[in-house]
Structure formats: structure tokens, C-alpha cells
Design an enzyme around this catalytic site. Structure first.
Site, PDB file in Angstrom:
ATOM      1  N   GLY A   1       0.815  -1.196   0.000  1.00  0.00           N
ATOM      2  CA  GLY A   1       0.000   0.000   0.000  1.00  0.00           C
ATOM      3  C   GLY A   1       0.856   1.257   0.000  1.00  0.00           C
TER       4      GLY A   1
ATOM      5  N   GLY B   1       4.054   1.432  -1.432  1.00  0.00           N
ATOM      6  CA  GLY B   1       5.071   1.452  -2.462  1.00  0.00           C
ATOM      7  C   GLY B   1       5.570   0.049  -2.756  1.00  0.00           C
TER       8      GLY B   1
ATOM      9  N   VAL C   1       8.058  -3.209  -3.234  1.00  0.00           N
ATOM     10  CA  VAL C   1       9.075  -3.843  -2.397  1.00  0.00           C
ATOM     11  C   VAL C   1       9.993  -4.675  -3.267  1.00  0.00           C
ATOM     12  CG1 VAL C   1       9.461  -5.329  -0.401  1.00  0.00           C
ATOM     13  CG2 VAL C   1       7.368  -3.980  -0.554  1.00  0.00           C
TER      14      VAL C   1
ATOM     15  N   LYS D   1      11.735  -1.331   0.664  1.00  0.00           N
ATOM     16  CA  LYS D   1      10.445  -0.729   0.307  1.00  0.00           C
ATOM     17  C   LYS D   1      10.681   0.704  -0.167  1.00  0.00           C
ATOM     18  CE  LYS D   1       6.707  -1.687   2.825  1.00  0.00           C
ATOM     19  NZ  LYS D   1       5.521  -2.102   2.078  1.00  0.00           N
TER      20      LYS D   1
ATOM     21  N   ASP E   1      -3.799  -0.617   8.413  1.00  0.00           N
ATOM     22  CA  ASP E   1      -3.935  -1.368   7.164  1.00  0.00           C
ATOM     23  C   ASP E   1      -3.703  -2.855   7.425  1.00  0.00           C
ATOM     24  OD1 ASP E   1      -4.483  -1.787   4.524  1.00  0.00           O
ATOM     25  OD2 ASP E   1      -2.548  -1.081   3.777  1.00  0.00           O
TER      26      ASP E   1
END
Ligand SMILES: *[C@@H]1O[C@H](CO)[C@@H](O)[C@H](O)[C@H]1NC(C)=O
Ligand SMILES: *[C@@H]1O[C@H](CO)[C@@H](O)[C@H](O)[C@H]1NC(C)=O
Ligand SMILES: *[C@@H]1O[C@H](CO)[C@@H](O)[C@H](O)[C@H]1NC(C)=O
Ligand SMILES: *[C@@H]1O[C@H](CO)[C@@H](O)[C@H](O)[C@H]1NC(C)=O
Ligand SMILES: *[C@@H]1O[C@H](CO)[C@@H](O)[C@H](O)[C@H]1NC(C)=O
Ligand SMILES: *[C@@H]1O[C@H](CO)[C@@H](O)[C@H](O)[C@H]1NC(C)=O
Ligand SMILES: *[C@@H]1O[C@H](CO)[C@@H](O)[C@H](O)[C@H]1NC(C)=O
Ligand SMILES: *[C@@H]1O[C@H](CO)[C@@H](O)[C@H](O)[C@H]1NC(C)=O
Ligand SMILES: *[C@@H]1O[C@H](CO)[C@@H](O)[C@H](O)[C@H]1NC(C)=O
Ligand SMILES: *[C@@H]1O[C@H](CO)[C@@H](O)[C@H](O)[C@H]1NC(C)=O
Ligand SMILES: *[C@@H]1O[C@H](CO)[C@@H](O)[C@H](O)[C@H]1NC(C)=O
Ligand SMILES: *[C@@H]1O[C@H](CO)[C@@H](O)[C@H](O)[C@H]1NC(C)=O
Length: 831
Positions: A506, A508, A510, A524, A624
Site C-alpha cells: 500500500g 510502495g 518492495v 520498500k 492497514d
């Protein structure tokens, strides 16, 4: 021989003794006659056993001033017995077998240091046997023997029974009537306690006797048990015919079996009781911290607030430079990561000092309790906290230990230079490099001060309540979690130019990377970061100081120009969604999680969230929670990732957060997100509940199908559960497997509580952990509704959960009396 039978004349008597003394010392006559003397000044003099296997003579400890009278193996093993349990005399001392029948050790000054206590019992002879036993006999038999009065060693054929003790300094070894073998410190702390096989101890066996066999086994004999029980094997068991093995309690508190080949003059350790030397209580003395330098244990002090009692011998322990009672400043808790203060049962049964509380409460309670000197939060998922109220504390530091310890010191805190404890007082090295160490310490401290000054200035602008003590705490916190700063170039190189993409989170993408030291990492690349450098660094420091078994560890970061990257430990088994939701083809390949794994993952993740919400110093709401953010390590342990990142994406106006930029994920969002109500840790609980349901069902909770009568999956699942159709809810692939249905039921009940519409009805994460573990009864949850209005506003105040703001400014550290009272006192029951 008339002379010998009627030796009444004193002169004749004297000459008789003189003669016999001369004969016995020179020829090594087996029987030692009364009047014979060994002098400390003449170490070539000795009393030997018939075949010279053992001899009794003086051994110089310090050639000019201190000697012990010892029974020694001719092979060169350490002394197997010594007069007066290792008592020393000066060069004028002697050991004499008095005509009265007692053996005495006398110091040069003429004072008796030790007496066998056998005078006037008709003792007429002393004999050193070939097995090493020194025996004093009268007409009826043995009156005293060295085997019955051991010092620190047992030799083969020696019977060590209940009531006998081997001692070395403050350490002792004994056999209990239960058959347990125990090592104790100062007669009160049992740091090693080995019992019999449970099948054996059921029987009431009496009078256990421990014996070392010459072949190298350590055995327990019982009067009415024909076969002895083998307790330990020496590693050279049954090897060599001319090897003497001894069992010895060493000065380091460890019980060892030594082997010595006759005539070799050297000894080798073949077995040790406590394999991890640092687990020996008090090895590094009071306040000392034991750690390993390669494989050797070394002793150090917790911080520069301490100094060694004896700089040339770290084992003597450390003392506070300023005693707590003399402290004019503020008393503070020094944090020691990866450190435990040794606590052995039944230490905490006698004086209850173990609690089930979180890390910060573990430190806070100790600070608030004047009797407490230190505390240890085990951080191994048990939530156990040891409060150390006894004056003697024994530390153990190891990077593999999850525990965090705290010790009370008079502020300000003065940390050791990293890597800490390196400056242990280990003889010459310490002295030679002392100046270098001081230089490093000073420059490091200066560095910290400069950095901390920056932090302080920055923080004070934001938070008026930021006091002096917190400043010290902030310094400490930074130091403990210090993340590594990487350059963008370095990361580009380690990821081979961001080639191997692991996923799109969520926040960016990885990428897989390999650091210069060959550590595999996940890098990340953050997107949409609206915050400045300072704020970013603050958050990074918070994230990296948040450690838990069930949280992914942040290794480092990069902040260069517009680039913001985070470097995490790499999780071999990827994220939970990959293993949970597989399509039909993949189903054939067989890679799916069985129930046992699923349950452990659910529990592990719950512990991770409980820690974030309730236990760590800066409460963090994840925002999240979804299977994509639950990663699995080599052994499929759950590790929560991406915590603390929501904060980075939001714009902050000091207390209130705007949520427009926080995306959350469809299907896991709590109703309050949509209703624009405050987001609390209970919002994470809702999302976690959805994940639980997915773990059980193996289906995305937002999948709508004919099977669920086109209802929302969670609603459908609740209805089926109500009807008693648990099997209908469970992942079809699990149905054929063996699984604990009670456990499944508990997971579903917990899930339905978590997804309650009203936040106040949802349990806290720690409560969820208890539900899953089955330590609390779970009531029937109400139906989780949808689309009714949410009245979350009033609930935050009434809910018992701590209200965690997303703010990560350093919380002031105050001991909470509530935590002390609310903490669950418990007694520890070893298995
Ligand atoms: C030491 O003892 C040995 C053996 O008993 C003897 O031969 C020697 O003379 C003694 N030496 C001294 C200095 O007394
Ligand atoms: C023996 O005497 C010496 C001085 O001659 C003294 O230092 C030592 O403490 C004494 N040892 C014992 C056990 O009394
Ligand atoms: C021998 O020693 C025992 C004690 O161990 C004592 O009871 C007994 O009386 C002694 N025998 C003689 C002859 O003194
Ligand atoms: C000495 O005697 C002991 C006990 O009888 C025996 O085990 C050992 O082998 C003998 N040693 C020698 C060198 O004869
Ligand atoms: C040790 O115990 C055994 C059995 O009880 C006995 O036969 C043996 O003589 C004892 N050894 C010594 C040195 O007392
Ligand atoms: C050992 O225990 C005794 C009491 O049993 C106590 O007085 C002493 O202080 C203890 N020693 C240490 C080093 O704590
Ligand atoms: C004996 O040791 C076992 C562990 O091996 C321990 O559980 C038990 O409590 C011990 N028993 C006693 C009486 O110390
Ligand atoms: C306990 O006894 C069983 C059978 O006697 C044996 O297989 C097992 O290794 C023993 N365990 C220990 C710890 O000695
Ligand atoms: C075990 O034996 C001891 C003495 O040998 C006795 O006092 C005790 O009552 C016995 N216990 C049981 C459970 O038989
Ligand atoms: C061993 O002997 C003790 C007392 O001598 C007795 O109480 C116990 O029941 C005996 N145990 C076995 C297994 O024979
Ligand atoms: C590799 O380097 C990173 C960052 O410098 C560090 O955190 C990690 O512990 C290192 N790993 C090893 C095995 O040395
Ligand atoms: C929400 O429900 C409460 C009572 O449960 C009611 O008073 C309130 O008007 C409702 N709000 C909306 C927007 O429906």
C-alpha cells in the site's frame, strides 16, 4: 621387640614417631602413623597411596604465600580433595596427623585452620587408598574419610549421597532426596535443577547416591533399585584405559567432568552441566552482565553509570557510581535490549515478583516500586515481567534474547559504547586499550548529545510537556533501536537496480536486496511521502525501536532528496495472502497451510498487534491490517509488516490527523472509516477479525458468490455458525484434515467479536490473544450487522482499551499505579 610394645619413655616414643615419619614420607608407606607432618615449605614431601596413583601434599597457589594441602592424582588432574575445603596457609604452615588421632592444618602463625575433629576416638592410623580416599581408622573401622567430606570434586568409586555438598565460592552442588541434582548460588538460587525421568520419580525411591564411573558415566544408585540411572555421559565415555575422570564444581559455578590421562599432566573438560555459561547465576557478580566474545563468556557493566568493583576481574561485579540513596538527580530506568536478569524458580514463589504486564509497565512498575532494583520483560510472547527486589542481580546479554531489561540508576544515563560491554575488564587488554575506549565512549556520547540536542529542539516545539527525563529517554530509545542509514546508491546496488520486485504494498513497491554483509533484505520504496526529513527520521526511529517476535524488523532506511526507502528483514515465506488464497491450479501443487500453521499465524499476528496497541512505548495503530501485511518467516511464524507507516502518509496538525491520504483496504475497513469517525486501535481489531475469518475460510471476505446466497461473507458465516454448520465455513481443503474443532470454534467466536460494528463492543487485541489461547471463556457474540449507523464517538472514553493516538512523539514515562494494581500476580509453575 620389647621396645615397641612398652614405649613408655617419652624420648623413645618421640624417636619412634620420628622414625615412622621418616619412613612414611620417604618410602610412601601406605599407612600414615600418628605424629607425621607435611610442611608447606617442602612441596616434594608427600603421603602416597600404595601404587602411587594418588598422593597428599602441599600445592602452592601463590608460590610464596599461599598453599593448600591436597590429594592429587599423579596424572596431573586438579586436586581432588583439600584440607579444610580449600583453606590456605602460608609457607610456615603444616599438616599434621596428631597422636590424639586428628588431622590438623596449621598456619605459620600457629593457628589451627582446620581440624578433622577425630581426636579421642581411638584413631590409630591414616591411610590414603589407591582410589584417592584418605581414611582415618580406629580399631572398629573408619571414623572419618575424605570421600565423606568432599570439597569440590568427586572421583570414581566415591559415593556422593544426600546431605553431602560440593562447594566452590558461593556455588554449591548437592543431590536432593527426590533424586534431583541441583546447583545453587549462595544456597538460595537454584540455577540448575535436573530431575529424573517422570516415570522414575513416580516411584518412591529412597537414598539416592550419585557416583562417577571410571568409564565416564555419572549414575544415580538407589538402595532398592537394581539398575542405576545414568545422569550424564562424559564425551570420552569408555575411551582409554588409563584415564582418570573426576566430577568437579568449578569456580565458575559450572559442574564439569574432567578427564586426565595418567602421566599426561593435562586435563580436558568432557561434560558441563550448564551449557550456556552465562546462565550460571552470578557468574559476573552483582550487577554484572554476562555476554559472549566469540565463544568465551565475558563480564561487563550495564552502562557507564556503573563501574567494576575490581577493574582487573570483571567477575567481581559492578557497582553504581552514584548509589540510589545518594542520588540528588532523578532516578531513571536504564534500558538494556536483548538482556535478561536471571530469575530461577522458585525465586519468584518465595517473593512473588512476576507479573503478566507489558514492556513499558514492566519498567514503570519497577521505577515506582522503591524495593525494585531492576526488571526484565521476557518479550517472548508470554508477557512475563520479573521485578527484581533482591539486592543481587545477575545479567545475561545475547543478541538472540528477545528480553528487554531495565535497571534503576541515578540519572543522567550514560550508555556503554556500542557494541556495549566490549570494555569488559578482562585483564591486560582493558588497561592497554582503556584510553581508546574512553575516547570512543566520549566521542559516541558527544555524537549522541549532538543528535539528541537536535531531537530535543525539534520535539519541544511540538510538545510542551517534554521534560528532562523524557529527553534522556529519547536518547536511550534512539540508541537502542538505532537503524542503519543507507545511501540511495547502496540500495540501488544491493537490489541490482530495483530489479527483483517482491510485491506492491500500500505504501510502495518492495524489492529483494542483498546487503554488503550478505544479509537478504526487503527494500520498500515509499511513495507519496508528504513529510519532511525530520518527521521521517522520527518515524523511522519509532518503528525501528519497536521490537517484537511478531513484528518485521526494520534494519535501516534511506532518505535522500525525494527518495524515501525502508530496509526490512527478508521474510522467506512471503505474505499470508499468497498461501491463503490460491486458485484452482495452484491447489494441485499442494502448497497450502494446514490448520496448525493457520492457528499459529493467527495467534502470532494477534500478539504482534497487541504489542503495537498496548505494550510498546509509542502505541501504534496499524491502519492497514490485511493478509498482505502479515508476513511469514522460515518457520511460518507471523510477522506484522508496515506498522507505523500510516503516520508517514498522513499530514499531521499536531494532534489531529486527516485521513484523506490513508488508503486502507477494501474489505478490511472498519465502519468508522467510512463514517469519518475517529480511528482507534479498535479499527485494527475489526480488520484483524476479517483476516481471522479468511484464515479459517481460505476465501476473501468480500467475495460474493451463490454459495453464500450473495450475502456478505462475514454475515453468511455468522449465520452458518449459528446453525452449527462450522464445517461449511471452514476452508474446503482443511475439511479432510485432522483439526482441533474447539480451536476453530474459538477462532470464529473471536472473529465475530472483532467485527462488531460498534468499536466499544470489539475486544482489545490482548483480549483476542487470550480468547485464541483459550484462557478465557468466550461469550456468544451478537450478530455483526451492516450499514446501521456507527456511534463510535462516545465509546472511546468508556472503552477500557487505551486510546492510542497515532502520535509517535515520545511518551513521557510515568509509572502507572493502575498498571501495578491491574497486573495479574501469578505464581510460576515450571512444567
Ligand atoms: C623435603 O622433603 C624431602 C622428602 O621428605 C627431603 O628429602 C628433603 O630433604 C626435604 N627438604 C627440605 C628443605 O626440608
Ligand atoms: C595464615 O597466616 C597468614 C599470615 O601469616 C594470614 O595472612 C592468613 O590469613 C592466615 N590464614 C588463615 C586461614 O588464618
Ligand atoms: C571408633 O569410632 C567410633 C566412631 O566413629 C566410636 O563410636 C568408637 O567408640 C571408636 N572405637 C574406639 C575403640 O575408640
Ligand atoms: C592402582 O590401584 C587402583 C585401585 O586398586 C587401580 O585402579 C589402578 O589401576 C592402580 N594403578 C596402577 C598404576 O597400578
Ligand atoms: C559406595 O556404595 C557402595 C554400595 O552402597 C559400596 O559397596 C561401596 O563400598 C561404597 N564405596 C565407598 C568408597 O564407600
Ligand atoms: C548470601 O546469603 C546470605 C544469607 O543467606 C546473605 O546474608 C548474603 O548477603 C548473601 N550473599 C550475597 C552475595 O548476596
Ligand atoms: C526436579 O527437577 C525437575 C526438572 O527436571 C523439576 O521439575 C522438579 O520440580 C524438581 N524437583 C525438586 C524436588 O526440586
Ligand atoms: C526417560 O526414559 C525413557 C525410557 O526409560 C528414555 O527413552 C528417555 O530418554 C528418558 N529421558 C530422559 C530425559 O532421560
Ligand atoms: C517416601 O519415603 C519416605 C521415606 O523413605 C517416606 O517418609 C514417605 O512417606 C514416602 N512417601 C510415599 C508417598 O510413600
Ligand atoms: C524403596 O525403599 C523405601 C524404604 O526403604 C520404600 O519406602 C520404597 O517403597 C521402596 N521402593 C521400591 C520401588 O521398592
Ligand atoms: C548486516 O548489516 C545490517 C545493517 O548494517 C545489520 O543490521 C545486520 O545485522 C548485518 N548482518 C550480519 C549477519 O552481520
Ligand atoms: C444513529 O443512531 C442513533 C440511535 O441509535 C440515532 O439517535 C441517530 O439519529 C442515528 N444517526 C443517523 C445519522 O442515522
Amino acid at each position: 621387640m620389647n621396645l615397641l610394645q612398652t614405649h613408655k619413655h617419652p624420648l623413645l616414643q618421640f624417636s619412634f614417631f620420628f622414625l615412622s615419619a621418616l619412613i612414611s614420607t620417604i618410602a610412601g608407606t601406605p599407612t600414615i602413623s600418628p605424629g607425621t607432618t607435611l610442611y608447606a615449605s617442602n612441596t616434594t614431601q608427600s603421603w602416597s597411596s600404595p601404587n602411587n596413583t594418588f598422593s597428599l601434599h602441599f600445592l602452592p597457589l601463590d608460590p610464596s604465600s599461599s598453599f593448600i594441602a591436597a590429594v592429587v592424582y599423579s596424572g596431573g588432574a586438579p586436586a581432588v580433595w583439600s584440607a579444610g575445603k580449600g583453606a590456605t596457609v602460608d609457607s610456615g604452615g603444616y599438616l599434621r596427623f596428631l597422636p590424639a588421632g586428628n588431622l590438623v592444618l596449621v598456619n605459620g602463625s600457629g593457628s589451627t585452620v582446620w581440624d578433622s575433629g577425630t581426636s579421642n576416638l581411638g584413631v590409630s592410623s591414616a591411610t590414603l587408598h589407591d582410589n584417592g580416599n584418605l581414611v582415618l581408622c580406629n580399631a572398629t573401622g573408619s571414623v572419618w574419610s575424605s570421600f565423606e567430606n568432599p570439597t569440590d570434586t568427586i572421583v570414581p568409586s566415591q559415593n556422593f549421597s544426600v546431605g553431602m555438598v560440593l562447594r566452590s565460592g558461593l556455588y554449591s552442588f548437592s543431590v536432593l532426596s527426590s533424586g534431583n541434582l541441583t546447583l545453587q548460588w549462595n544456597g538460595s538460587v537454584p540455577y540448575w535443577d535436573q530431575g529424573l525421568n517422570s516415570s522414575m520419580s513416580v516411584v518412591n525411591l529412597s537414598s539416592p547416591v550419585l557416583g562417577l564411573q571410571s568409564s565416564g558415566t555419572l549414575q544415580l544408585f538407589y538402595v532398592n533399585l537394581s539398575d542405576p540411572v545414568v545422569v550424564a555421559y562424559s564425551s570420552d565415555y569408555d575411551e582409554g584405559s588409563d584415564v582418570l575422570r573426576v566430577l568437579k564444581l568449578d569456580g565458575d559455578g559450572n559442574l564439569k567432568i574432567y578427564s586426565s590421562k595418567r602421566g599426561s599432566g593435562s586435563v580436558t573438560v568432557r561434560w558441563v552441566a550448564v551449557e550456556d555459561q552465562c546462565e550460571v547465576f552470578g557468574y559476573c557478580g552483582d550487577n554484572g552482565v554476562c555476554s559472549y566474545n566469540d565463544s568465551n563468556p565475558v563480564c561487563g557493566c550495564p552502562s557507564q553509570n556503573f563501574e567494576m568493583v575490581d577493574p582487573s576481574d570483571g567477575r567481581k561485579g559492578c557497582k553504581r557510581k552514584v548509589r540510589l540513596e545518594d542520588c540528588v538527580g532523578k532516578v531513571a530506568m536504564l534500558q538494556l535490549d536483548h538482556t535478561r536478569f536471571l530469575t530461577y524458580p522458585p525465586q519468584f514463589l518465595i517473593n512473588p515478583e512476576v507479573f503478566f504486564i507489558g514492556i513499558s509497565a514492566c519498567s514503570g512498575n519497577c521505577l515506582a516500586n522503591s524495593a525494585c532494583f531492576a526488571s526484565t520483560s521476557l518479550s517472548d510472547g508470554t508477557g512475563l515481567c520479573y521485578i527484581k527486589t533482591s539486592n543481587f542481580i545477575s545479567g545475561y546479554q545475547n543478541p538472540a534474547l528477545p528480553s528487554t531489561s531495565y535497571v534503576k540508576v541515578c540519572g543522567p544515563l550514560a550508555l556503554n559504547s556500542p557494541p556495549s560491554l566490549e570494555n569488559a575488564g578482562e585483564g591486560k587488554g582493558w588497561k592497554v586499550h582503556a584510553w581508546a575506549v574512553v575516547l570512543i565512549v566520549l566521542s559516541t556520547l558527544f555524537g549522541f548529545l549532538v543528535f539528541e540536542g537536535g531531537l530535543w529542539l525539534w520535539c519541544c516545539g511540538n510538545s510542551p510537556g517534554f521534560g528532562g527525563f523524557t529527553a534522556q529517554y529519547a536518547l536511550l530509545e534512539y540508541a537502542s533501536g538505532a537503524p542503519v542509514q543507507f545511501s540511495y546508491k547502496e540500495l540501488q546496488k544491493s537490489t541490482k537496480g530495483f530489479k527483483e520486485k517482491l510485491g506492491d504494498g500500500g505504501f510502495g513497491a518492495v524489492y529483494r536486496g542483498i546487503l554488503a554483509n550478505q544479509t537478504v533484505v526487503a527494500v520498500k520504496q515509499l511513495e507519496g511521502i508528504e513529510q519532511g526529513e525530520k518527521q521521517f527520521r522520527m518515524e523511522v526511529s519509532t518503528i525501528s525501536s519497536t521490537h517484537h517476535l511478531n513484528l518485521v524488523r526494520l534494519i535501516g532506511f534511506c532518505s535522500e532528496g525525494r527518495h524515501r526507502l525502508l530496509v526490512y528483514e527478508f521474510m522467506k515465506n512471503g505474505s499470508l495472502d499468497n498461501l491463503l488464497f490460491v486458485n484452482e491450479e495452484e491447489q494441485q501443487t499442494g502448497k497450502f497451510l494446514n490448520w496448525g500453521y493457520r492457528f499459529n499465524i493467527a495467534l502470532g499476528a494477534a500478539r504482534g498487534f497487541a504489542y503495537l496497541h498496548e505494550e510498546c512505548r509509542n502505541c501504534i495503530v496499524h491502519c492497514d491490517v490485511k493478509p498482505e501485511n502479515i508476513l511469514l518467516d522460515d518457520s511460518y511464524n507471523a510477522k506484522v509488516s508496515d506498522f507505523g507507516l500510516a503516520k508517514l502518509l498522513s499530514t499531521v496538525d499536531n494532534r489531529h490527523l486527516t485521513w484523506t491520504s490513508v488508503r486502507g483496504t477494501r474489505g478490511y475497513l472498519a465502519p468508522e472509516w467510512l463514517a469519518n469517525l475517529p480511528i482507534t486501535s479498535k479499527s485494527d481489531v475489526y480488520s484483524y477479525g476479517m483476516v481471522l475469518l479468511e484464515i479459517v475460510s481460505g476465501k476473501r471476505n468480500f467475495e460474493v458468490s451463490e454459495e453464500t446466497s450473495r450475502k456478505k461473507f462475514s454475515i453468511w458465516a455468522y449465520e452458518e455458525f449459528e446453525k452449527g454448520n462450522i464445517m461449511g465455513v471452514i476452508d474446503r481443503r482443511l475439511v479432510s484434515q485432522e483439526m482441533d474443532l474447539e480451536q476453530v470454534k474459538r477462532v470464529l467466536l473471536a472473529c465475530f467479536w472483532c467485527i462488531q460494528e460498534q468499536p466499544f463492543q470489539r475486544p482489545t487485541m490482548s483480549k483476542v490473544v487470550q480468547m485464541l489461547e483459550g484462557v478465557t471463556d468466550i461469550e456468544k457474540p451478537p450478530t455483526p450487522k451492516i450499514n446501521s449507523n456507527v456511534t463510535a464517538i462516545s465509546t472511546i472514553a468508556t472503552s477500557s482499551a487505551p486510546t492510542c493516538s497515532l502520535s509517535s512523539s515520545f511518551s513521557t514515562f510515568e509509572a502507572s499505579p493502575l498498571a501495578l494494581e491491574g497486573a495479574q500476580r501469578t505464581s510460576f509453575h515450571p512444567l
